[in-house]
Scaffold this motif. Structure first.
Motif, PDB file in Angstrom:
ATOM      1  N   UNK A  96       0.766  -1.207  -0.070  1.00  0.00           N
ATOM      2  CA  UNK A  96      -0.014   0.156  -0.147  1.00  0.00           C
ATOM      3  C   UNK A  96       0.863   1.474   0.052  1.00  0.00           C
ATOM      4  N   UNK A  97       0.449   2.260  -0.804  1.00  0.00           N
ATOM      5  CA  UNK A  97       1.205   3.448  -0.954  1.00  0.00           C
ATOM      6  C   UNK A  97       0.211   4.517  -0.092  1.00  0.00           C
ATOM      7  N   UNK A  98       0.945   5.392   0.490  1.00  0.00           N
ATOM      8  CA  UNK A  98       0.157   6.355   1.484  1.00  0.00           C
ATOM      9  C   UNK A  98       0.761   7.713   1.035  1.00  0.00           C
ATOM     10  N   UNK A  99      -0.253   8.770   0.778  1.00  0.00           N
ATOM     11  CA  UNK A  99       0.214  10.121   0.452  1.00  0.00           C
ATOM     12  C   UNK A  99       0.194  10.796   1.811  1.00  0.00           C
ATOM     13  N   UNK A 100       0.871  11.816   1.789  1.00  0.00           N
ATOM     14  CA  UNK A 100       1.259  12.835   3.071  1.00  0.00           C
ATOM     15  C   UNK A 100       0.015  13.005   4.183  1.00  0.00           C
ATOM     16  N   UNK A 101      -1.182  13.442   3.844  1.00  0.00           N
ATOM     17  CA  UNK A 101      -2.218  13.680   4.507  1.00  0.00           C
ATOM     18  C   UNK A 101      -2.829  12.508   4.869  1.00  0.00           C
ATOM     19  N   UNK A 102      -2.671  11.566   4.095  1.00  0.00           N
ATOM     20  CA  UNK A 102      -3.455  10.327   4.395  1.00  0.00           C
ATOM     21  C   UNK A 102      -2.492   9.474   5.431  1.00  0.00           C
ATOM     22  N   UNK A 127       5.216   5.323   2.247  1.00  0.00           N
ATOM     23  CA  UNK A 127       4.548   6.714   2.280  1.00  0.00           C
ATOM     24  C   UNK A 127       5.367   7.443   1.385  1.00  0.00           C
ATOM     25  N   UNK A 128       5.050   8.365   0.951  1.00  0.00           N
ATOM     26  CA  UNK A 128       5.573   9.232  -0.349  1.00  0.00           C
ATOM     27  C   UNK A 128       4.717  10.016  -0.949  1.00  0.00           C
ATOM     28  N   UNK A 129       5.235  10.898  -1.928  1.00  0.00           N
ATOM     29  CA  UNK A 129       4.347  12.045  -2.756  1.00  0.00           C
ATOM     30  C   UNK A 129       3.470  11.117  -3.751  1.00  0.00           C
ATOM     31  N   UNK A 130       2.447  11.576  -3.708  1.00  0.00           N
ATOM     32  CA  UNK A 130       1.254  11.005  -4.486  1.00  0.00           C
ATOM     33  C   UNK A 130       1.883  10.674  -6.136  1.00  0.00           C
TER      34      UNK A 130
END
Length: 289
Positions: A96-102, A127-130
């Motif tokens: 799973x990839x998660x953007x900053x606010x998520x 985690x990382x940039x969208x």
């Protein structure tokens, strides 16, 4: 040589005591069972049974090899069960990839809900940039991305499941000059929003280009607590940033920028029960945010 089919015949014959009963149990004809057992004994180089009329009695070799045949069949069943769990999403790994606010607001609760439901899947979170995360989901390196959708909704290779939108607020350190009527546009901006996105949808405060871009709100908040940067942050994370880092909201700083979080995966991705359940967990977390 020994195969799953002949191993089943060997075990069934030992359990049933006759080849007729074993053949019936396995739904094969007795001549076919007789031929298969004879071929197995020839391949193994010795008799597995002694024949006393229709009765089958294990030889010493048969007694020695029977536990191994049983273990082989059990391993085959275990393999089949494990494959079924992978197909159903009950085992394996979900990337799973998660953007900053998520990452900052939805991910902790979504993961907690996922495991409270008794899931056995291993979640690997990146985690990382969208934009970077979306590239990875397109390549198949990630199964799911939870991030601002950006241009993903226009990509036919992706499926986008929107979560509630939210606005962006401005946070600064106590004593920041902007709190004393200094023009906010004089100060550098700290943001997780990519500069190209801000160029299309600029904020009414902070410099024309960000002074600090990072995909971690903790890093952004720490930097703003020690500088005159103005932090652009989603409304949903404001309370936590203020409580943990001592930041305060910048009054009268409206913003037309909207974050549009979404759950995104490849259009041709296989069905996954685990992924669908994680969807539900993210949606529940979003409703509470």
């Amino acid at each position: 040589m020994l195969s799953l089919r002949t191993a089943r015949l060997f075990v069934a014959s030992a359990d049933a005591g006759t080849l007729t009963a074993a053949a019936k149990r396995l739904h094969v004809s007795q001549p076919a069972a007789t031929k298969s057992l004879a071929q197995l004994e020839a391949d193994l180089g010795g008799a597995l049974f002694e024949r006393a009329g229709r009765k089958l009695v294990l030889t010493r070799m048969g007694e020695a090899l029977l536990p191994r045949a049983r273990a082989l069949l059990q391993q085959a069943e275990d393999l089949k069960s494990e494959a079924e769990r992978w197909r159903s999403g009950e085992d394996g790994v979900l990337s799973v990839g998660a953007g900053p606010s998520v990452t900052y607001r939805l991910l902790p609760e979504a993961v907690a809900r996922f495991y409270r439901a008794g899931r056995t899947v291993q979640l690997t979170i990146r985690a990382g940039a969208a934009n970077a995360l979306l590239d990875q989901v397109r390549r198949g390196a990630l199964d799911l991305v939870a991030a601002d959708m950006g241009e993903a909704e226009h990509d036919p290779a992706l499926r986008v499941h929107a979560l509630p939108e939210e606005g962006v607020a401005a946070l600064v350190r106590p004593g920041h000059p902007a709190l004393a009527s200094a023009p906010p546009e004089r100060f550098p901006l700290a943001t997780a929003t990519p500069p190209d996105r801000l160029a299309r949808q600029p904020l009414p405060w902070g410099g024309e280009r960000p002074g600090l871009v990072c995909d971690d709100y903790t890093v952004l908040a720490l930097a703003c607590a020690a500088s005159d940067h103005i932090l652009a942050a989603p409304h949903s994370v404001m309370d936590r940033l203020m409580a943990e880092h001592g930041l305060v909201p910048l009054p009268d700083a409206p913003s037309g920028l909207r974050l549009r979080p979404a759950l995104i995966y490849r259009a041709n991705a296989p069905q996954s029960t685990a992924r669908d359940h994680l969807f539900d967990c993210f949606e529940a977390a979003a409703r509470r945010a």
